[in-house]
Design a protein around this motif. Structure first.
Motif, mmCIF file in Angstrom:
data_model
loop_
_atom_site.group_PDB
_atom_site.id
_atom_site.type_symbol
_atom_site.label_atom_id
_atom_site.label_comp_id
_atom_site.label_asym_id
_atom_site.label_seq_id
_atom_site.Cartn_x
_atom_site.Cartn_y
_atom_site.Cartn_z
ATOM 1 N N ASN A 47 -0.230 -40.612 -26.988
ATOM 2 C CA ASN A 47 -1.135 -40.261 -28.083
ATOM 3 C C ASN A 47 -0.470 -40.382 -29.457
ATOM 4 O O ASN A 47 -0.916 -39.784 -30.428
ATOM 5 N N LEU A 80 -10.308 -33.978 -33.735
ATOM 6 C CA LEU A 80 -10.577 -34.275 -32.324
ATOM 7 C C LEU A 80 -12.067 -34.290 -32.028
ATOM 8 O O LEU A 80 -12.548 -35.149 -31.284
ATOM 9 N N PHE A 81 -12.827 -33.343 -32.604
ATOM 10 C CA PHE A 81 -14.280 -33.351 -32.394
ATOM 11 C C PHE A 81 -14.913 -34.593 -33.000
ATOM 12 O O PHE A 81 -15.810 -35.182 -32.403
ATOM 13 N N ILE A 84 -14.124 -37.421 -30.643
ATOM 14 C CA ILE A 84 -14.961 -37.343 -29.432
ATOM 15 C C ILE A 84 -16.349 -37.889 -29.727
ATOM 16 O O ILE A 84 -16.895 -38.678 -28.948
ATOM 17 N N ASP A 85 -16.934 -37.478 -30.863
ATOM 18 C CA ASP A 85 -18.262 -37.979 -31.226
ATOM 19 C C ASP A 85 -18.249 -39.489 -31.435
ATOM 20 O O ASP A 85 -19.180 -40.187 -31.059
ATOM 21 N N ARG A 88 -17.664 -41.212 -27.868
ATOM 22 C CA ARG A 88 -18.655 -40.932 -26.823
ATOM 23 C C ARG A 88 -19.643 -42.095 -26.757
ATOM 24 O O ARG A 88 -20.222 -42.473 -27.767
ATOM 25 N N LYS A 103 -24.082 -32.072 -28.175
ATOM 26 C CA LYS A 103 -22.754 -31.883 -28.771
ATOM 27 C C LYS A 103 -21.947 -30.925 -27.920
ATOM 28 O O LYS A 103 -22.479 -30.009 -27.315
ATOM 29 N N ILE A 104 -20.664 -31.161 -27.934
ATOM 30 C CA ILE A 104 -19.751 -30.238 -27.282
ATOM 31 C C ILE A 104 -19.684 -28.996 -28.156
ATOM 32 O O ILE A 104 -19.495 -29.100 -29.373
ATOM 33 N N ARG A 106 -18.518 -26.062 -30.334
ATOM 34 C CA ARG A 106 -17.271 -25.809 -31.076
ATOM 35 C C ARG A 106 -16.794 -24.432 -30.730
ATOM 36 O O ARG A 106 -17.564 -23.503 -30.559
#
Length: 109
Positions: A47, A80-81, A84-85, A88, A103-104, A106
């Motif tokens: 990473n 990170l969010f 992810i968006d 995805r 949405k994941i 928060r």
């Protein structure tokens, strides 16, 4: 290093360092750095691109020189969010159903 523990190269790096007054970056020292130094381990991590781009965004683009660990963690959480968006895949919805993006959730501090 050879099996006897002697450096691969003629003079030791410590001798060259004392002679020149400057640390050297010979092969043996670089190998040791790669194995034991945290920054080099980060560069070798899977990473690494994510972390380096994050550090660049916070410390270079935003011009931050000092930041609390909690605040840095919050910035990383946001990054990170967003990632992810972005990554995805767009979900296909069956005909007749509305396309709502889930949405994941928060985490709350």
């Amino acid at each position: 290093m050879t099996e006897e523990g002697a450096p691969l190269h003629g003079s030791t790096s410590r001798t060259r360092e004392r002679e020149s007054g400057v640390g050297s970056l010979d092969y043996d020292e670089l190998v040791a750095l790669c194995r034991h130094h945290a920054a080099w381990k980060l560069l070798q991590a899977d990473n690494a691109a994510l972390m380096l781009s994050f550090f660049h965004k916070v410390f270079v683009e935003q011009g931050v020189r000092s930041i609390a660990g909690v605040e840095l963690a919050d910035h990383l959480d946001d990054e990170l969010f967003a990632l992810i968006d972005f990554l995805r895949p767009q979900r296909r919805t069956p005909v007749g159903q509305s396309a709502t993006k889930q949405k994941i959730p928060r985490r709350e501090p």
